[in-house]
Design an enzyme around this catalytic site. Structure first.
Site, short mmCIF file in Angstrom:
data_model
loop_
_atom_site.label_atom_id
_atom_site.label_comp_id
_atom_site.label_asym_id
_atom_site.label_seq_id
_atom_site.Cartn_x
_atom_site.Cartn_y
_atom_site.Cartn_z
CB THR A 289 -37.97 -11.57 -15.72
OG1 THR A 289 -38.81 -11.44 -16.89
CG2 THR A 289 -37.77 -12.97 -15.36
CG ASP A 290 -35.81 -5.38 -17.37
OD1 ASP A 290 -36.59 -5.19 -18.19
OD2 ASP A 290 -34.93 -4.53 -16.85
CD1 TRP A 291 -40.14 -6.88 -22.83
CD2 TRP A 291 -40.56 -6.76 -20.41
NE1 TRP A 291 -41.66 -6.81 -22.25
CE2 TRP A 291 -41.75 -6.87 -21.11
CE3 TRP A 291 -40.28 -6.90 -18.98
CZ2 TRP A 291 -43.08 -6.64 -20.28
CZ3 TRP A 291 -41.42 -6.55 -18.44
CH2 TRP A 291 -42.73 -6.50 -19.03
N GLY A 292 -36.48 -10.18 -20.86
CA GLY A 292 -35.31 -11.15 -21.10
C GLY A 292 -34.42 -11.53 -20.38
CB ALA A 293 -33.94 -10.22 -17.05
#
Length: 769
Positions: A289-293
C-alpha cells in the site's frame, strides 16, 4: 482469471468508463451503493508461480515460509515501528536469519538522511530521452540506497502518467507518454535491481491528481477519495502500459494508490490487483500500500494486497482469525508471505547485505553512526544526467552558446541557492506556484531527496566568470531590476514548483512573467532558464524580440548550476527533448488542465471520468488540431540533423491475436515478438558534435494519428552519419480488444513517421498487415 461475471458481461462493463448509476441529479448521494459493481470482481487472488528468473527465489521462499508460525507470516504483511529513519519497516525473524526490511523514499534519491546525492528527477530523465542514462542513474542511485541499508526503493513512478496538466506529482514520473515512460521505467527497474535493491513501482493505478486523492472530512462530513473512472481500452493502451514494462523488467514490488478505480479503492480493487496485475501481467512480486491507503481488512487481502504500510489496525491477528472462520484461505496468507520473501531472495539480500536501516538515522541532528552512501564513481552520471535533461526551445541568432562575454547580468530568485539544507527538505504544507527563495532542483513531498550540496546557477556562473575575466552584475530579488545597457547578455532565472499533496495553482505565475518582460524590455539579449516541475506555459513572453533563448531546465538535482554552465558556454551541446506538450495557452489543455472536483450529486464520492480515452497530451492536440507552443519531443541543439534513408522491413506474418502461451512476468511472451523493423539515417550537418533523439511514430488503423513507438538517442560527430533502428513488437502495433480481452493487430495500412519531434517528421512510409 476467475470472476463471477461472464466474458460478455465483463466486456460490457469495461467498454466504457464507469459512472455511478441512477443517482438523483439535484442533491448529493450519501451512500456509495449507487456505485457498486462498477469495477468487476476478480477472485481468487492468483498465487505467484515462480516463473522464469524467479524460480530459484520462489523455491527458497516456499521452504522459508513453511518454517514460519502463523504469527510470523502475519508480521511479514504489515509495517512496524523500528529505531531507524526508514519510511517503513518489516520486522526481523531472527531464528531464521531474516533481518527484516527497510523501505524508503523515493525514486529520485534517498530522503531524510545524510551522505547521499540529489539525483535528477524522473521528469528530467524523461527529458533526456536516454535509456542509457536512465539505467546508469538507477544503478548509481540504488548503490546509495543499498549502502544505507535500504532494501526497497519506493519508486520509480509511472503513475501519474500526466493526464492532468496541473497535477502535483507529474515531475516524479518520466513523461506524459506511456511508451517513453515504459522504456525508461524498464531501464530504471533493471538498473536498480542489478545491484540488489528492490524497486516498488508506483502508484498503481490512475493516481492522476492530488486533489481528493485521499478520503477526508469537511465540516464533519466524510468525503471519499476521488474515483478514476476508465474504460478497459484506455486502461491498457495508456495507464497500464508502463506498469507492464516495469513488471517485464522484474519489479519486485508494486505500490497500490490512494484513489479509487471505477469506485473501488486501489488497494482493495480485485480487478486491478488480481485481474490485471497478477493474472494478465504475471506479476511475481508483492503489492504494497501507499502510506495509509488500506481501507479494508480481509477484503483487501483477498483482492490481492500483500503488504500494508506503515502499519495496520485491521490485519494482524485478524488474518489468522479469518483463516480459522473460513473468510480467507490459508493459501492466501502463504502466498503473501512467499511473494515478500521471494523478492528478498530475488535481490540476493540474504547474502552480504547491509543491516536494514543501518544508515538511516531517526534524527540527523542527534548522535548516529556515519554511513557514507555516496561514491566517487557516481559523479559523472550525476553531472551527465543533469546536463541531458535540459531542453533548449528557443535560440534566436545563436544567442547560445555564450561567446566570451565581458559582462553578464543575472536576474531572478531561481538563480540563488537555499539558505539551509535540512533532513526533510522541500516538504511543504501547501503548494506555491514558485519557490521564490531559491533555485529549484527537486520537487516537493516524498519524492524530494537530500542533496550533498546544491550548486546554484549564480555560484556556477561566478566560477566561470573568474576563469574568463568576465564581470557579473546581479539582482536576484527585484521584479523590475535595473539593467546595464552594455551587458552582453541578461540571464533570467525563474521556476515553477510542484509537490505531492496538492495540485498546482496554475501553469504560470504573473510575478515571474513580469520579471522576464521587464528585463527583456531593457536588454536586447535576454536568456531565460526555467526550472520547472512540470509543464510551464510561456506564451506571455516567448515571442518578445529581446527574448533570444529559452531553456526548460526541469529538476536537475544537486549539480544544477554546474550542468547549466556547461550548456551555456557550449562545452556540452543541448540534447534534451520535451517529454510533454507545451501549449500556447493553458486553456488549450481543455478539460485536462485542472483536476476533477467534487460535484453534485457525487460531492461526497468525487468522480473523475476519463472520457477522453487515449487522447491526452499530444494525442489530444493532434485530434483537436491545436497548434502547441512546443510539441511533444521538441528540442533544439547547437548543431543540425538531417534525416534520410527510411527503410521498412516486410512485416512478419502474424495472427490477429497472440498465440496462447503460459504467462510470464510481463504477460503473454508473444507480445514481445518482433514484427517489423524500421531504420533511417541521421546526419549531423553542423559544425559541432551533438546527440539527436530520433523518434518513430506509428499511425495504427482505427487509432490516434500518431503514437510514439520507438526512439534512439545517438551521438553524431560533425559531418558524420549514423543509422538508427527501431524493432517493433506485437504490442507496439496492437490495440486492446475489449471483447476478446486480447491485444489485437489491426488489418490495414500502418503509417510510419520518423523525425525530430511529434510534429517534425520528414520521413514517412507505410506497411500493411
Amino acid at each position: 482469471m476467475h470472476s463471477n461475471l461472464g466474458l460478455a458481461g465483463l466486456a460490457g462493463l469495461l467498454a466504457t468508463a464507469s459512472v455511478c448509476l441512477s443517482a438523483p441529479a439535484d442533491q448529493n448521494i450519501t451512500s456509495d451503493t449507487y456505485c457498486y459493481g462498477q469495477s468487476p470482481p476478480v477472485y481468487p487472488s492468483p498465487e505467484g508461480s515462480g516463473t522464469g528468473s524467479w524460480a530459484a527465489a520462489y523455491a527458497k521462499a516456499k521452504n522459508f515460509v513453511a518454517q514460519l508460525t502463523p504469527e510470523e507470516k502475519v508480521n511479514l504483511t504489515a509495517g512496524t515501528d523500528a529505531n531507524n529513519g526508514c519510511s517503513g519497516n518489516i520486522a526481523a525473524i531472527p531464528r531464521l536469519n531474516f533481518p527484516g526490511l527497510c523501505v524508503s523514499d523515493a525514486g529520485n534519491g534517498l530522503r531524510g538522511t545524510d551522505y547521499v546525492s540529489s539525483w535528477p528527477s524522473g521528469l528530467h530523465v524523461g527529458a533526456s530521452w536516454s535509456k542509457a542514462l536512465a539505467k546508469q542513474r538507477a544503478i548509481h542511485m540504488a548503490k546509495e540506497f543499498r549502502k544505507k541499508g535500504v532494501n526497497v526503493i519506493l519508486g520509480p513512478v509511472v503513475g501519474p502518467l500526466g493526464r492532468v496538466a496541473e497535477a502535483g506529482r507529474n515531475w516524479e514520473g518520466f513523461s506524459n507518454d506511456p511508451y517513453l515512460s515504459g522504456a525508461l521505467v524498464y531501464e530504471t527497474v533493471d538498473g536498480a535491481q542489478s545491484v540488489g535493491v528492490a524497486t516498488c513501482t508506483k502508484h498503481y493505478i490512475l493516481n492522476e491528481q492530488e486533489t481528493n486523492r485521499n478520503p477526508g472530512t469537511e465540516d464533519g462530513v466524510d468525503i471519499a477519495a476521488v474515483s478514476s473512472n476508465i474504460d478497459d481500452k484506455t486502461m491498457h493502451e495508456l495507464y497500464l502500459w508502463p506498469f507492464q514494462d516495469a513488471v517485464l523488467a522484474g519489479s519486485a514490488s508494486i505500490m497500490c494508490s490512494y484513489n479509487r478505480v471505477n469506485n473501488s479503492y486501489g488497494c482493495q480493487n480485485s480487478k486491478t490487483l488480481n485481474g490485471l496485475l497478477k493474472t494478465e501481467l504475471g506479476f511475481q512480486g508483492y503489492v504494497m500500500t501507499d502510506w495509509g491507503a488500506q481501507h479494508a481488512g480481509i477484503a483487501g487481502a483477498n483482492a490481492g494486497l500483500d503488504m500494508v504500510m506503515p502499519s495496520t489496525e485491521t490485519w494482524g491477528a485478524n488474518l489468522t482469525t479469518a483463516i480459522s472462520n473460513g473468510t480467507m484461505d490459508a493459501s492466501r496468507l502463504d502466498d503473501m508471505a512467499i511473494r515478500i520473501i521471494a523478492s528478498w531472495y530475488q535481490m540476493n539480500q540474504n547474502s552480504d547485505s547491509p543491516s536494514p536501516g543501518v544508515g538511516m538515522p531517526t534524527n540527523m541532528y542527534a548522535p548516529h553512526q556515519r554511513v557514507i552512501g555516496r561514491e566517487a564513481s557516481s559523479k559523472q552520471t550525476l553531472l551527465r544526467g543533469a546536463i541531458e535533461g535540459h531542453v533548449l526551445v528557443k535560440n534566436t541568432n545563436s544567442a547560445l552558446p555564450l561567446k566570451s562575454p565581458q559582462l553578464l547580468s543575472v536576474f531572478g530568485y531561481d538563480a540563488k541557492g537555499p539558505d539551509a539544507l535540512k533532513q526533510n527538505f522541500n516538504w511543504l504544507s501547501y503548494s506555491p506556484a514558485i519557490q521564490e527563495n531559491h533555485t529549484l532542483w527537486v520537487g516537493g513531498g516524498s519524492g524530494a531527496n537530500n542533496a550533498a550540496y546544491v550548486d546554484a546557477p549564480i555560484d556556477a556562473i561566478k566560477r566561470q566568470a573568474y576563469e574568463d575575466g568576465t564581470s557579473v552584475l546581479y539582482d536576484l530579488s527585484s521584479e523590475d531590476p535595473d539593467v546595464d545597457p552594455t551587458t552582453d547578455a541578461c540571464l533570467v532565472f525563474i521556476n515553477s514548483y510542484a509537490t505531492e499533496g496538492w495540485d498546482r495553482p496554475g501553469l504560470a505565475d504573473k510575478s515571474s512573467d513580469s520579471l522576464v518582460k521587464n528585463v527583456a524590455g531593457k536588454c536586447a539579449n535576454t536568456i531565460v532558464t526555467i526550472h520547472n516541475a512540470g509543464i510551464r506555459v510561456i506564451g506571455d513572453w516567448i515571442d518578445h524580440e529581446n527574448v533570444t533563448a529559452v531553456i526548460f531546465a526541469h529538476l536537475p538535482g544537486q549539480d544544477s548550476g554546474r550542468a547549466l554552465v556547461e550548456l551555456l558556454y557550449g562545452r556540452a551541446n543541448p540534447s534534451g527533448k520535451l517529454p510533454y506538450t507545451v501549449a500556447k495557452k493553458a486553456e488549450d489543455y481543455g478539460s485536462l488542465l485542472h483536476p476533477s472536483l467534487p460535484e453534485t450529486p457525487y460531492g461526497l464520492f468525487p468522480q473523475s471520468d476519463f472520457d477522453e480515452g487515449v487522447y491526452i497530451d499530444y494525442r489530444a492536440f493532434d485530434k483537436a488540431n491545436i497548434t502547441p507552443q512546443f510539441e511533444f519531443g521538441f528540442g533544439l541543439s547547437y548543431t543540425a540533423f538531417e534525416y534520410s534513408g527510411l527503410r521498412i522491413s516486410n512485416p512478419k506474418k502474424s495472427p490477429q491475436y497472440p498465440p496462447s502461451a503460459a504467462i510470464q512476468q510481463g504477460g503473454n511472451p508473444h507480445l514481445w515478438d518482433k514484427t517489423v523493423t524500421v531504420s533511417a539515417e541521421v546526419k549531423n550537418t553542423g559544425r559541432v558534435a551533438g546527440a539527436e533523439v530520433a523518434q518513430l511514430y506509428i499511425g495504427i488503423p482505427n487509432g490516434p494519428v500518431r503514437q510514439l513507438r520507438g526512439f534512439e538517442k545517438v551521438d553524431v560527430s560533425a559531418g558524420e552519419t549514423t543509422q538508427v533502428k527501431f524493432a517493433l513488437n506485437r504490442r507496439d502495433l496492437s490495440t486492446w480488444d475489449v471483447e476478446a480481452q486480447q491485444w489485437s493487430l489491426q488489418r490495414g495500412t500502418y503509417r510510419v513517421y520518423v523525425g525530430r519531434s511529434s510534429r517534425d517528421l520528414p520521413l514517412t512510409g507505410s506497411f500493411t498487415l
